[in-house]
Scaffold this active site. Structure first.
Site, PDB file in Angstrom:
ATOM      1  N   HIS A 234       2.016  -5.004 -11.601  1.00 57.12           N
ATOM      2  CA  HIS A 234       1.414  -4.672 -10.328  1.00 57.12           C
ATOM      3  C   HIS A 234       2.300  -4.996  -9.115  1.00 57.12           C
ATOM      4  CE1 HIS A 234      -0.964  -5.658  -6.734  1.00 57.12           C
ATOM      5  NE2 HIS A 234      -2.072  -5.068  -7.311  1.00 57.12           N
ATOM      6  N   CYS A 272      -1.016   0.448  -7.601  1.00 54.22           N
ATOM      7  CA  CYS A 272      -1.892   0.043  -6.519  1.00 54.22           C
ATOM      8  C   CYS A 272      -1.619   0.787  -5.272  1.00 54.22           C
ATOM      9  CB  CYS A 272      -1.581  -1.373  -6.418  1.00 54.22           C
ATOM     10  SG  CYS A 272      -2.614  -2.253  -5.054  1.00 54.22           S
ATOM     11  N   HIS A 299      -5.381   0.957  -9.065  1.00 57.34           N
ATOM     12  CA  HIS A 299      -6.060   0.387  -7.940  1.00 57.34           C
ATOM     13  C   HIS A 299      -6.137   1.197  -6.581  1.00 57.34           C
ATOM     14  CE1 HIS A 299      -4.822  -4.166  -8.878  1.00 57.34           C
ATOM     15  NE2 HIS A 299      -5.779  -3.701 -10.098  1.00 57.34           N
ATOM     16  N   ASP A 346     -10.214  -1.193  -5.055  1.00 59.22           N
ATOM     17  CA  ASP A 346      -9.466  -2.361  -4.701  1.00 59.22           C
ATOM     18  C   ASP A 346      -9.784  -2.950  -3.672  1.00 59.22           C
ATOM     19  OD1 ASP A 346      -7.810  -4.422  -5.294  1.00 59.22           O
ATOM     20  OD2 ASP A 346      -5.822  -3.402  -4.786  1.00 59.22           O
ATOM     21  N   HIS A 347     -10.307  -3.950  -3.487  1.00 60.96           N
ATOM     22  CA  HIS A 347     -10.807  -4.648  -1.999  1.00 60.96           C
ATOM     23  C   HIS A 347     -11.797  -3.684  -1.509  1.00 60.96           C
ATOM     24  CE1 HIS A 347      -6.615  -6.972  -1.822  1.00 60.96           C
ATOM     25  NE2 HIS A 347      -7.192  -7.088  -3.025  1.00 60.96           N
ATOM     26  N   TYR A 363     -13.091  -9.100  -1.868  1.00 58.21           N
ATOM     27  CA  TYR A 363     -13.999  -8.843  -3.207  1.00 58.21           C
ATOM     28  C   TYR A 363     -15.529  -9.009  -3.039  1.00 58.21           C
ATOM     29  CZ  TYR A 363      -9.686  -8.104  -5.331  1.00 58.21           C
ATOM     30  OH  TYR A 363      -8.427  -7.484  -5.940  1.00 58.21           O
TER      31      TYR A 363
HETATM   32  C1  DNO Z   1      -5.178  -8.971  -4.801  1.00 62.67           C
HETATM   33  C2  DNO Z   1      -4.667  -8.411  -6.063  1.00 62.67           C
HETATM   34  C3  DNO Z   1      -3.410  -9.322  -6.588  1.00 62.67           C
HETATM   35  C4  DNO Z   1      -3.209  -8.957  -8.109  1.00 62.67           C
HETATM   36  C5  DNO Z   1      -2.330  -9.364  -8.571  1.00 62.67           C
HETATM   37  C6  DNO Z   1      -1.937  -8.776  -9.885  1.00 62.67           C
HETATM   38  O1  DNO Z   1      -6.276  -8.813  -4.337  1.00 62.67           O
HETATM   39  O2  DNO Z   1      -4.359  -6.990  -5.849  1.00 62.67           O
HETATM   40  O3  DNO Z   1      -3.932 -10.391  -6.610  1.00 62.67           O
HETATM   41  O4  DNO Z   1      -4.384  -9.038  -8.844  1.00 62.67           O
HETATM   42  O5  DNO Z   1      -1.107  -9.641  -7.721  1.00 62.67           O
HETATM   43  O6  DNO Z   1      -1.163  -9.596 -10.757  1.00 62.67           O
END
Ligand code: DNO
Length: 389
Positions: A234, A272, A299, A346-347, A363
């Protein structure tokens, strides 16, 4: 072939229940054994326990996010060889339970970092936000990191001083807790622990940290290759050096280094968009082209920067990242591989009824569901036009 829709779930304590996840339309779960301390082996028994809970709800556990890399692997100190062996055992155990995509990151000391978790948007929803001035307030006056003053230009130092003078004790405590929030369900670190960890990086520069990552990957990738595991690193969030620490997964060049220095099949990327997209230096489509079929997990999230590099998390289809172009490129990669690449919204903004609930920052359910639905439509539209005639 379409990408697979997945959803991050923090385990049985997550306020969003699996039944709700099912109703979002996602079919895969992204989770981790957050209660297992970083560095310990995940046993087959514990993995199966979690897998069965997910299976009983009609979903499947497709992706691990994350198996945390112990700090001593990054600093190559103490018994890091043992921690690498533990990591191998964990992925062996995961593979034996049929879970084959493993996300991790190599951010030193702190995982993702924000300075406000309730940044109000014009429509009344709330977003996560990163502001350099507040980071400097934390760094200079709360953490009191040695030589922190050297990390910031004059403009930031002055504004940080102003803010520090006006913030109340409660506001300063809140800022500390926000920056050190970490991952839900995982043990929070104290300021003292953070200072100790930071001390271990005194002699670790970018080149040294890169070398630790290369060594780690050289050790675990052959094991992952054998097991058909797909590793997914990531990116750093945000994608630039903070708190005087080097960050080595922040740019196209970093990602190319990771892929070319350990060219194993299993060595891949968690792309991401929210992390990489917060950096003005990044061209996301170009990064994706460089990753090619080493794209193991996606993501999708958007950010909006101001001219000083501060940013908030924007609606999924409406920020600095051109989500249409990104999804188009991801779909192009998808057509080159045999199995669906998982993505997750993501989020999301905290909105509607979720504003009244206690949710994990970024989340909550409704905002992510909005994101997922928009992304679903976008993906189906592009796919229909380009690949399904
Ligand atoms: C936050 C996420 C990070 C991610 C980690 C992956 O919301 O994008 O916490 O899960 O960094 O290792």
């Amino acid at each position: 072939m379409l990408l697979k829709e997945t959803w991050r779930w923090f385990g049985p304590d997550d306020p969003v229940q699996l039944q709700s996840v099912l109703q979002t339309g996602a079919s895969g779960i992204v989770t981790a054994l957050h209660h297992v301390p970083a560095g310990d082996v995940w046993t087959v028994e514990e993995i199966n326990k979690r897998k069965n809970i997910i299976g009983a709800s009609g979903l499947t556990w497709d992706v691990v996010e994350s198996v945390t890399v112990h700090e001593s692997i990054k600093t190559q100190t103490g018994n890091y060889h043992n921690y690498i062996e533990n990591y191998k055992q964990t992925i062996i155990n995961l593979a034996s339970c049929g879970i084959k995509i493993v996300t991790y990151n190599f951010m030193p000391v702190n995982d993702w970092t924000r300075t406000n978790l309730d940044y109000e948007m014009a429509d009344g929803s709330r977003a996560l936000y990163f502001n350099w001035y507040d980071l400097a307030v934390f760094d200079l006056y709360i953490l009191q990191r040695k030589n922190a003053i050297e990390s910031y230009p004059e403009k930031i130092l002055l504004e940080a001083e102003n803010r520090y003078k006006t913030y109340t004790t409660t506001q300063l405590e809140q800022l500390r807790d926000i920056i050190m929030f970490g991952i839900p369900g995982e043990k929070k670190q104290t300021l003292e622990q953070m200072r100790n960890k930071l001390g271990k990086y005194a002699d670790i520069d970018r080149a040294a940290l890169r070398e630790s990552l290369r060594f780690f990957l050289q050790e675990i990738s052959p094991v992952a290759d054998e097991l058909d595991i797909r590793l997914a690193i990531h990116p750093d969030d945000p994608p630039f050096d903070i708190l005087g620490l080097p960050r080595i997964v922040s740019s196209e060049e970093d990602i190319q280094y990771i892929l070319t220095s350990v060219p194993n099949k299993s060595n891949g990327i968690c792309f991401c968009t929210g992390s990489l997209g917060a950096g003005k230096h990044n061209d996301l489509v170009s990064i994706l082209r460089g990753i090619g079929t080493h794209l193991h997990f996606v993501h999708l999230r958007n950010t909006k920067r101001d001219e000083d590099g501060n940013f908030y998390e924007a609606d999924h289809l409406n920020g600095d990242t051109d989500m249409y172009e990104v999804v188009k490129e991801v779909l192009a990669t998808q057509q080159l591989v045999d199995s669906p690449i998982p993505f997750r919204p993501d989020h999301g903004h905290q909105m509607m009824d979720d504003l009244k609930k206690i949710t994990n920052p970024g989340y909550s359910c409704i905002g992510r569901m909005r994101g997922l639905s928009e992304l679903r439509g976008l993906q189906i539209g592009i796919h229909r036009t380009l690949y399904d005639q």
